[in-house]
Design an enzyme around this catalytic site. Structure first.
Site, PDB file in Angstrom:
ATOM      1  N   GLY A 287     -23.686   2.960  27.601  1.00  0.00           N
ATOM      2  CA  GLY A 287     -23.864   3.984  28.623  1.00  0.00           C
ATOM      3  C   GLY A 287     -24.468   3.407  29.891  1.00  0.00           C
TER       4      GLY A 287
ATOM      5  N   GLN B 174     -25.342  12.499  26.499  1.00  0.00           N
ATOM      6  CA  GLN B 174     -25.920  13.351  25.438  1.00  0.00           C
ATOM      7  C   GLN B 174     -25.003  14.479  24.973  1.00  0.00           C
ATOM      8  OE1 GLN B 174     -28.423  13.115  23.501  1.00  0.00           O
ATOM      9  NE2 GLN B 174     -29.394  11.341  24.450  1.00  0.00           N
TER      10      GLN B 174
ATOM     11  N   SER C 296     -21.496   7.057  25.785  1.00  0.00           N
ATOM     12  CA  SER C 296     -21.934   5.931  24.960  1.00  0.00           C
ATOM     13  C   SER C 296     -21.695   6.260  23.492  1.00  0.00           C
ATOM     14  CB  SER C 296     -23.419   5.675  25.210  1.00  0.00           C
ATOM     15  OG  SER C 296     -23.868   4.656  24.334  1.00  0.00           O
TER      16      SER C 296
ATOM     17  N   THR D 120     -13.463  -9.797  26.749  1.00  0.00           N
ATOM     18  CA  THR D 120     -12.591  -9.513  25.608  1.00  0.00           C
ATOM     19  C   THR D 120     -12.995  -8.193  24.954  1.00  0.00           C
ATOM     20  OG1 THR D 120     -12.263 -11.860  25.275  1.00  0.00           O
ATOM     21  CG2 THR D 120     -11.759 -10.435  23.393  1.00  0.00           C
TER      22      THR D 120
ATOM     23  N   CYS E  60     -36.624   4.724  25.390  1.00  0.00           N
ATOM     24  CA  CYS E  60     -36.656   3.619  26.345  1.00  0.00           C
ATOM     25  C   CYS E  60     -38.025   3.465  26.978  1.00  0.00           C
ATOM     26  CB  CYS E  60     -35.619   3.835  27.433  1.00  0.00           C
ATOM     27  SG  CYS E  60     -34.082   4.397  26.746  1.00  0.00           S
TER      28      CYS E  60
HETATM   29  C1  PLP Z   1     -28.868   6.851  25.691  1.00  0.00           C
HETATM   30  C2  PLP Z   1     -28.630   7.327  27.080  1.00  0.00           C
HETATM   31  C3  PLP Z   1     -28.139   6.456  28.080  1.00  0.00           C
HETATM   32  C4  PLP Z   1     -27.945   4.975  27.853  1.00  0.00           C
HETATM   33  O1  PLP Z   1     -26.916   4.685  26.960  1.00  0.00           O
HETATM   34  P1  PLP Z   1     -26.913   3.223  26.254  1.00  0.00           P
HETATM   35  O2  PLP Z   1     -25.586   3.172  25.571  1.00  0.00           O
HETATM   36  O3  PLP Z   1     -28.049   3.222  25.295  1.00  0.00           O
HETATM   37  O4  PLP Z   1     -27.035   2.224  27.333  1.00  0.00           O
HETATM   38  C5  PLP Z   1     -27.893   6.986  29.322  1.00  0.00           C
HETATM   39  N1  PLP Z   1     -28.081   8.284  29.589  1.00  0.00           N
HETATM   40  C6  PLP Z   1     -28.541   9.157  28.657  1.00  0.00           C
HETATM   41  C7  PLP Z   1     -28.706  10.576  29.020  1.00  0.00           C
HETATM   42  C8  PLP Z   1     -28.836   8.697  27.381  1.00  0.00           C
HETATM   43  O5  PLP Z   1     -29.306   9.553  26.482  1.00  0.00           O
END
Ligand code: PLP
Length: 386
Positions: free
Chosen positions: A75, A182, A202, A240, A328
């Site tokens: 993401g 989300q 993601s 890749t 995070c």
């Molecule tokens: C988890 C999350 C991300 C980041 O995604 P990753 O794949 O972990 O880099 C970005 N935005 C929101 C709202 C998230 O919950």
């Protein structure tokens, strides 16, 4: 080592269990079909048909064309790429609008862009965590390149009115990017109805593995890649292909669509029971953010006179996984930037716990939590100096 059977998992907004059905479809790509999809020979390029199928499954979930999907590594990469493209595609424009409650993937990339000569406006939110669209309209400038907002907040579950925001962008000639990480499996996703130009997802938030994400980019002129390398993804993202991850993501999309109803009825009812019961049984407890519109799985609750870090440690001893703020930022003692932006005091923010449920949660999980949680708060309050 803790085994998954030993935990009660209430942290689905941080990451999710990989669905058994998803693992199943990945295995052939790991065991047998591990060739490079860009190879000239059949053993390699036969992998392309798996990737094509996954691209179609994902396109179907968000009602896009398969060619509008660019696979990325996560993401965060999707979000960084979206903003990078928006600026490169409109060379005269140097202004970005986002919000104070975004994920660090957006906030910190915007801070980076600001240090590199862009103007960034971070829109405030009200006490319920909602945006003021009149303020957004006033903030739009002729040189606004892109508006980047989340569809649903990972800490509070608060949903932003994406179709209305997209309409404002369209009227002013700015691109619109939604961080919808989300939302799959929780909200219906239709890029046409949402009106977005760019949208990030993601896989690990929808029961597929970590290390794979996507950027939806509406077909409209040249795409400016962020990762520059080979000609993969039609020259829009070098590297890749993570074929096993892509196939997993495709299957997870199919599952997400089929589980939308469960998430919005059974999981929502579990969340509501958890929230109502904790607010009623624990004095000086508060919900963070508006009740609706909100994701059906998320509950952010504040408990006065406790530190969430202490609560989480006691929950951990019982095998209960929950979080304070976002995964995070855990480990830093700063109160959540999301809760702070909502005008919540630092003390109350530091006493806030996020529960995020998922399709694998049972009624017994909630019973277990409700049995132990009030006692934990009581014990911590009794031990606190005030
Ligand atoms: C988890 C999350 C991300 C980041 O995604 P990753 O794949 O972990 O880099 C970005 N935005 C929101 C709202 C998230 O919950």
């Amino acid at each position: 080592m803790l085994r998954p059977e030993q935990v009660r998992y209430f942290d689905n907004n941080a990451t999710t269990a990989v669905a058994p059905e998803v693992i199943e479809v990945m295995l052939p790509l790991l065991k047998d079909h591990w060739g490079n999809p860009s190879s000239a020979y059949t053993f390699g390029n036969q992998v392309l048909k798996y990737i094509d199928k996954a691209r179609c499954q994902l396109a179907e979930m968000i009602h896009a064309e398969p060619t509008e999907i660019i696979f990325t590594s996560c993401g965060t990469e999707s979000i960084n790429s979206a903003l990078h493209h928006a600026l490169k595609a409109q060379p005269g424009k140097r202004h970005i609008i986002t919000t104070a409650v975004e994920h660090s993937a957006t906030l910190n990339y915007c801070q980076f862009l600001r240090r590199n000569g862009c103007d960034v406006t971070f829109l405030p939110v009200d006490s319920g965590g909602q945006l003021d669209l009149e303020l957004l309209k006033k903030t739009m400038r002729p040189d606004t390149a892109v508006v980047s907002v989340m569809y649903a907040n990972n800490e509070t579950g608060v949903i932003f009115p994406i179709p209305e925001i997209s309409a404002i962008c369209r009227n002013r000639g700015a691109l619109m990017h939604a961080d919808a990480v989300q939302t799959p499996g929780k909200l219906k996703l239709d890029v046409g109805d949402l009106g977005v130009d760019l949208m990030s997802l993601s896989a690990h938030k929808l029961h597929a593995p970590k290390g794979i994400g996507l950027l939806f980019a509406r077909q409209r002129g040249k795409f400016h890649p962020y990762i520059i390398g080979g000609s993969q993804e039609r020259n829009r993202r070098g590297g890749t292909e993570n074929a096993a991850g892509i196939v997993a993501f495709g299957k997870a999309a199919e599952l997400a669509v089929s589980r939308l109803a469960d998430e919005n009825t059974r999981v929502r009812a579990l969340r509501d029971r958890l929230e109502k019961s904790l607010l009623e049984s624990i004095p000086h407890a508060h919900r963070n953010g508006q009740a609706e519109p909100r994701l059906p799985n998320t509950s952010s609750l504040a408990f006065d006179q406790v530190e969430a870090e202490a609560v989480l440690m006691m929950l951990d001893q019982l095998g209960i996984c929950a979080s304070s703020g976002s995964a995070c930022t855990t480990g830093s003692l700063d109160p959540s930037h999301v809760l702070t932006a909502m005008g919540i005091s630092a003390a109350r923010a530091r006493g806030s716990v996020r529960f995020s449920l998922g399709v694998y949660n049972t009624s017994e999980d909630v019973d277990f939590l409700l049995h132990h949680f009030p006692k934990i708060i009581q014990r911590l309050r009794a031990a606190s100096p005030e």
